[in-house]
Enzyme design. Structure first.
Site, PDB file in Angstrom:
ATOM      1  N   GLU A 265     -19.529  10.777   4.497  1.00 16.00           N
ATOM      2  CA  GLU A 265     -19.765  11.435   5.788  1.00 16.00           C
ATOM      3  C   GLU A 265     -20.683  10.607   6.684  1.00 16.00           C
ATOM      4  O   GLU A 265     -20.795  10.878   7.874  1.00 16.00           O
ATOM      5  CB  GLU A 265     -20.313  12.857   5.585  1.00 16.00           C
ATOM      6  CG  GLU A 265     -21.802  12.966   5.297  1.00 16.00           C
ATOM      7  CD  GLU A 265     -22.165  12.673   3.844  1.00 16.00           C
ATOM      8  OE1 GLU A 265     -21.378  11.987   3.152  1.00 16.00           O
ATOM      9  OE2 GLU A 265     -23.253  13.097   3.413  1.00 16.00           O
TER      10      GLU A 265
ATOM     11  N   HIS B 228     -22.100   8.209   0.417  1.00 11.81           N
ATOM     12  CA  HIS B 228     -21.948   9.238   1.458  1.00 11.81           C
ATOM     13  C   HIS B 228     -20.812   8.897   2.412  1.00 11.81           C
ATOM     14  O   HIS B 228     -21.044   8.220   3.421  1.00 11.81           O
ATOM     15  CB  HIS B 228     -23.244   9.369   2.260  1.00 11.81           C
ATOM     16  CG  HIS B 228     -24.352  10.018   1.504  1.00 11.81           C
ATOM     17  ND1 HIS B 228     -24.638  11.366   1.609  1.00 11.81           N
ATOM     18  CD2 HIS B 228     -25.243   9.517   0.634  1.00 11.81           C
ATOM     19  CE1 HIS B 228     -25.661  11.663   0.830  1.00 11.81           C
ATOM     20  NE2 HIS B 228     -26.061  10.561   0.224  1.00 11.81           N
TER      21      HIS B 228
ATOM     22  N   CYS C  86     -23.356  13.188  -3.344  1.00 18.04           N
ATOM     23  CA  CYS C  86     -24.753  12.937  -3.698  1.00 18.04           C
ATOM     24  C   CYS C  86     -25.334  14.146  -4.446  1.00 18.04           C
ATOM     25  O   CYS C  86     -24.940  14.431  -5.562  1.00 18.04           O
ATOM     26  CB  CYS C  86     -25.548  12.581  -2.440  1.00 18.04           C
ATOM     27  SG  CYS C  86     -27.129  11.799  -2.797  1.00 18.04           S
TER      28      CYS C  86
END
Lengths: 236, 61
Positions: A203, A201, A92
């Site tokens: 994560e 994302h 990002c």
């Protein structure tokens, strides 16, 4: 795996305004890495072979997203690590930093709708078929071709392929058509295969609690590659 | 933004948000100032891949 085997160390950089640094560190830790926090003002990276530039709003996105973080003291060391073949992943805002820093070709621009896009999206890797250091784990390629990752863009950013011509040598991770990026590109890898940036994302997709664990495919490959690198130091 | 303006009843065909950066330079040499400003735009203030820029020099008394 012997218990004596050291964990691969992955640095996670915190810029002023980063807000996914803890999520990235947590995900990496759960995937077997030792996440080493690094402050943007540090000139030196710790002894790592991989670094993650997390999402957020570095320097408040002032001027342009990523434009000021490029000048952070730690970025010289990140550049040196990348030049030395180390792994660099920008997520990002971290992706935006990598483009502004010239570590990845191209630029990111606001999307046309100016609306936050937040959804779980399917993405697949495309481009050169040679193994990339950053990508899916080799034993889960089929899964990765249609893996999902949390996609959130704030206030909506889209990736524009480079006008430098180097984009053709990049493999791209394409999000499905709902994303607002040019040609559905969600992320790119540099020609050497060791620097990657993406808007979704991974994560945020390592726990079934948040809807998907497919982000582990990507982050796991980073951890695996860092482990291999750590086992073969100074391979020039 | 365009939609909001229309909602307010204004007839607007198109809208674009830009950015103005005001810089003060203690430099009497206009040519050199312009050259410096070009480099500032190329290196930081604009991203030439996706942005264009115009430079306007204004003398202050």
């Amino acid at each position: 795996m012997s218990t004596a085997e050291p964990k691969p160390r992955v640095a996670v950089i915190t810029f002023p305004g980063s807000n996914d640094d803890h999520d990235a560190a947590l995900a990496l830790t759960r995937l077997g890495a030792e996440a080493v926090p690094v402050w943007h003002a540090d000139r030196e990276l710790p002894d790592v072979r991989a670094v993650v530039l997390p999402g957020g709003f570095s320097y408040g996105d002032y001027l342009r997203a990523g434009a000021l973080a490029r000048f952070a003291p730690v970025m010289d060391s990140v550049r040196a690590l990348a030049a030395d073949g180390g792994l660099v992943l920008g997520i990002c805002n971290g992706f935006q930093v990598l483009c502004e820093a010239g570590l990845l070709p191209g630029a990111l621009r606001p999307n046309h709708s100016s609306v936050l896009f937040a959804a779980t999206c399917r993405s697949r890797s495309s481009g050169p078929t040679r193994p990339s250091q950053l990508g899916a784990r080799r034993d889960s390629v089929s899964a990765s071709r249609s893996s999902t990752a949390k996609a959130a863009s704030s206030p909506g950013r889209s990736c524009s392929p480079s006008s430098s011509g180097r984009a053709r040598s990049c493999s791209a991770t394409r999000a499905r058509a709902r994303t607002v990026s040019v040609a559905g590109i969600a992320g790119i890898v540099n020609a050497e295969g060791n620097v990657m940036g993406l808007m979704p994302h991974p994560e945020h997709a390592v726990d079934a609690l948040t809807g998907s664990t497919d982000g582990a495919l990507l982050l796991g490959s980073l951890v695996d590659a860092a482990r291999v690198d750590a086992a073969e130091p100074a391979a020039v | 933004m365009l939609g909001s303006l229309k909602q307010l009843g204004f007839a607007v065909d198109d809208a674009r948000v830009g950015r103005v950066v005001d810089l003060e330079l203690q430099n009497g040499d206009r040519e050199r100032a312009r050259a410096d400003l070009e480099r500032m735009c190329e290196q930081l203030l604009a991203n030439p891949l996706i942005e264009s820029y115009e430079i306007e020099l204004v003398d202050e008394e």
